[in-house]
Design a protein around this motif. Structure first.
Motif, PDB file in Angstrom:
ATOM      1  N   ARG A  17       0.868  -1.211  -0.170  1.00 21.80           N
ATOM      2  CA  ARG A  17      -0.139   0.059   0.009  1.00 21.80           C
ATOM      3  C   ARG A  17       0.931   1.072  -0.234  1.00 21.80           C
ATOM      4  N   LEU A  18       0.672   2.053  -1.145  1.00 20.19           N
ATOM      5  CA  LEU A  18       1.261   3.407  -1.138  1.00 20.19           C
ATOM      6  C   LEU A  18       0.386   4.685  -0.242  1.00 20.19           C
ATOM      7  N   GLN A  19       1.079   5.161   0.416  1.00 28.20           N
ATOM      8  CA  GLN A  19      -0.016   6.439   1.052  1.00 28.20           C
ATOM      9  C   GLN A  19       1.052   7.507   1.201  1.00 28.20           C
TER      10      GLN A  19
ATOM     11  N   PRO B  29      10.475   9.072   3.761  1.00 30.85           N
ATOM     12  CA  PRO B  29       9.224   7.916   3.416  1.00 30.85           C
ATOM     13  C   PRO B  29       9.318   6.774   4.859  1.00 30.85           C
ATOM     14  N   ARG B  30       8.288   6.319   5.185  1.00 27.54           N
ATOM     15  CA  ARG B  30       8.515   5.278   6.275  1.00 27.54           C
ATOM     16  C   ARG B  30       7.935   4.073   5.637  1.00 27.54           C
ATOM     17  N   SER B  31       8.601   2.855   5.848  1.00 29.03           N
ATOM     18  CA  SER B  31       7.928   1.522   5.561  1.00 29.03           C
ATOM     19  C   SER B  31       7.513   0.880   6.782  1.00 29.03           C
TER      20      SER B  31
ATOM     21  N   THR C  94       3.322  -0.963   4.106  1.00 30.78           N
ATOM     22  CA  THR C  94       2.819   0.236   3.713  1.00 30.78           C
ATOM     23  C   THR C  94       4.017   0.993   3.637  1.00 30.78           C
ATOM     24  N   ILE C  95       4.161   1.772   2.231  1.00 30.08           N
ATOM     25  CA  ILE C  95       5.035   2.839   2.259  1.00 30.08           C
ATOM     26  C   ILE C  95       4.358   4.369   2.557  1.00 30.08           C
ATOM     27  N   ASP C  96       4.855   4.904   3.394  1.00 34.88           N
ATOM     28  CA  ASP C  96       4.171   6.056   4.001  1.00 34.88           C
ATOM     29  C   ASP C  96       5.093   7.451   3.586  1.00 34.88           C
TER      30      ASP C  96
ATOM     31  N   SER D 199      -0.779  -3.216  -6.386  1.00 34.29           N
ATOM     32  CA  SER D 199      -0.714  -2.152  -4.935  1.00 34.29           C
ATOM     33  C   SER D 199      -1.912  -1.530  -4.815  1.00 34.29           C
ATOM     34  N   SER D 200      -2.239  -1.129  -3.717  1.00 34.35           N
ATOM     35  CA  SER D 200      -3.170  -0.175  -3.107  1.00 34.35           C
ATOM     36  C   SER D 200      -2.704   1.217  -3.121  1.00 34.35           C
ATOM     37  N   VAL D 201      -3.347   2.269  -3.691  1.00 35.59           N
ATOM     38  CA  VAL D 201      -2.766   3.506  -3.788  1.00 35.59           C
ATOM     39  C   VAL D 201      -3.441   4.655  -3.032  1.00 35.59           C
TER      40      VAL D 201
END
Lengths: 237, 254
Positions: free
Chosen positions: B49-51, B84-86, B90-92, B118-120
């Motif tokens: 998931r990319l946030q 960025p945080r993983s 989820t990549i936030d 992926s979810s975007v």
């Protein structure tokens, strides 16, 4: 002696209660007849088991204590049954209503459940409901006028008040922050806020002309939510 | 006299040439300092998931056939902080949080590549959002103020696109029992979906009354007074909700 005669007398033979001649005949038959010998063996085993001391296996370790516990249990159950019976009798007596009481109760329950259903439908119907312009029934209007339930207009007004309070809060936060933004961001924010304000103005005007227009009410609600969201998200910057 | 004039013009030419060279170097140097780049790649599972929450700038997300997420950001001065945080699939990336309290932050233009499935979930305060070739569980594009949203070749169960001023374009499939929501205040909303899509529709354009269903107009669609269309196409397993306060809504056959 045949097998049938032998097996009939086996039990008596094992108890040593037969005459010596008959007993001797049985012994002879048992010696040559395997099946009757087997039956005699089984009988003998059963008799041996029954002759054992009963107290060795039938009684629990503390039989007196066990009997005491069983007694207590029975007495407790008997004691509990008596007040329950009394209570049931009392309840029976209490539920003996007159016809007028029963009629009034039924009427009251029917009225209360109708009101609850109406209030429930009004409160929980989502703004994005598929129904278009679902105007209130005559009954609902009457109830609304006598103040038992909220009319859709009152519900809308209360909702707008809540939204306006939130908008005022976020507006103050934005005012404090916006002096730090660059011109580009400030102009874009103002442009978008102005766009939403125009929509709000438009629906307010329509609703003043036609308060029953639920679609405009729904759109006004949506526009105020958007305004709230815009202010909140820019207040974070 | 002629010699003096010749000398004067030669000197003038040389001066112009030198000034041009100096100007070129200065402007190049300024350009370098004004634009900063950020690039990072993360290994990712197929359904990552990319946030992303951007402040201002254009965000482009593209699906690709690799199990990794590639993030490239082009930052205008003053350059933003990006951290960025993983976290557990989820990549936030949150530029609003990462730059809170900073008065001036320049535009950040992202180009992000994610695995197809992926979810975007992307949002920005201002700027365009583009998502293409994604078929995960969710595609959400939210612009707090103005900017266009372009969702191309999307095959997701849940899609949401919201802006205040700007166009929204969706080109993709409608999954059975999926949920699709498009909301704008002023702009055009265009939805390009397959003809055999099955959905329940609530399309509202109260100000313009400009709702065009194209090939999807059937007897199951009720237009009412023109401000809202409610109806069904096929067995109506998915839900499409479109609201455009002051713009048009158009359905196009894919």
């Amino acid at each position: 002696m045949n097998c049938e005669q032998c097996q009939e007398l086996i039990s008596v033979y094992l108890d040593n209660e037969l005459e010596s001649q008959v007993s001797s005949d049985i012994q002879t038959h048992l010696a040559v007849c395997e099946s009757c010998a087997k039956v005699c063996e089984d009988f003998a085993m059963i008799l041996d088991f029954c002759n054992l001391d009963e107290t060795d296996y039938s009684l629990p370790p503390n039989s007196k204590a066990l009997w005491c516990r069983i007694n207590n249990l029975i007495e407790t159950e008997i004691a509990a049954e008596t007040p329950q019976e009394n209570r049931e009798e009392k309840v029976k007596r209490n539920w003996q209503f007159s016809f007028s009481q029963v009629f009034a109760s039924i009427l009251g329950i029917a009225l209360a459940s109708s009101l609850l259903t109406i209030v429930g439908i009004k409160n929980f119907s989502a703004p994005g409901d598929v129904s278009v312009n679902a105007s209130p029934s005559v009954f609902e209007r009457v109830l609304g006028k006598i103040g038992i339930i909220e009319t859709p207009q009152q519900t809308r007004e209360n909702r707008i008040k809540e939204q306006q309070a939130a908008i005022d809060y976020w507006n103050k936060r934005v005012e404090a922050k916006r002096r730090n933004w660059n011109n580009y961001l400030r102009e874009a924010f103002d442009r978008n806020l102005n766009e939403i304000d125009q929509v709000v103005f438009e629906y307010n005007r329509i609703l003043q002309e036609n308060p029953q227009d639920d679609l405009s009410g729904e759109m006004l609600d949506s526009a105020l939510n958007e305004k709230m969201e815009l202010l909140r998200e820019f207040a974070e910057l | 006299m002629n010699w003096n004039l010749k000398k004067f013009f030669t000197f003038r030419k040389a001066t112009i040439f030198l000034l041009t060279v100096v100007f070129f170097f200065v402007s190049s140097a300024m350009g370098i300092s004004a634009q900063k780049n950020f690039a990072r790649t993360y290994p990712a599972s197929k359904n990552v998931r990319l946030q992303l929450t951007n402040r201002t700038g254009t965000v482009t997300v593209e699906g690709w056939d690799k199990e990794e997420i590639s993030i490239s950001a082009f930052m205008e001065a003053p350059a933003a902080n990006i951290e960025p945080r993983s976290l557990s699939g989820t990549i936030d990336i949150n530029l609003v949080k990462d730059n809170q309290g900073r008065n001036e932050v320049g535009n950040v233009n992202f180009l992000i590549k994610v695995p197809f499935s992926s979810s975007v979930d992307i949002e920005t305060r201002m700027g365009n959002l583009n998502v293409s070739n994604v078929r995960g569980g969710l595609v959400r594009a939210h612009i707090s103020s103005e900017g266009d949203i372009t969702l191309t070749n999307i095959n997701a169960d849940n899609v949401a696109a919201e802006n205040v001023i700007g166009d929204i374009f969706f080109d993709g499939t409608i999954a059975s029992s999926g949920n699709y929501r498009f909301t704008s205040t002023r702009g055009n909303i265009n939805l390009r979906i397959p003809f055999n899509s099955s959905f329940r529709l609530i399309a509202t354009a109260p100000s313009t009354r400009n709702i065009s269903l194209g090939d999807f107009a059937n007897s199951g669609m009720r237009f009412g007074d023109g401000r809202r269309v409610v109806g069904q196409n096929g067995d109506g397993s998915a839900t499409i909700s479109v609201t455009n306060q002051r713009g048009s809504i158009s359905f196009i056959r894919r």
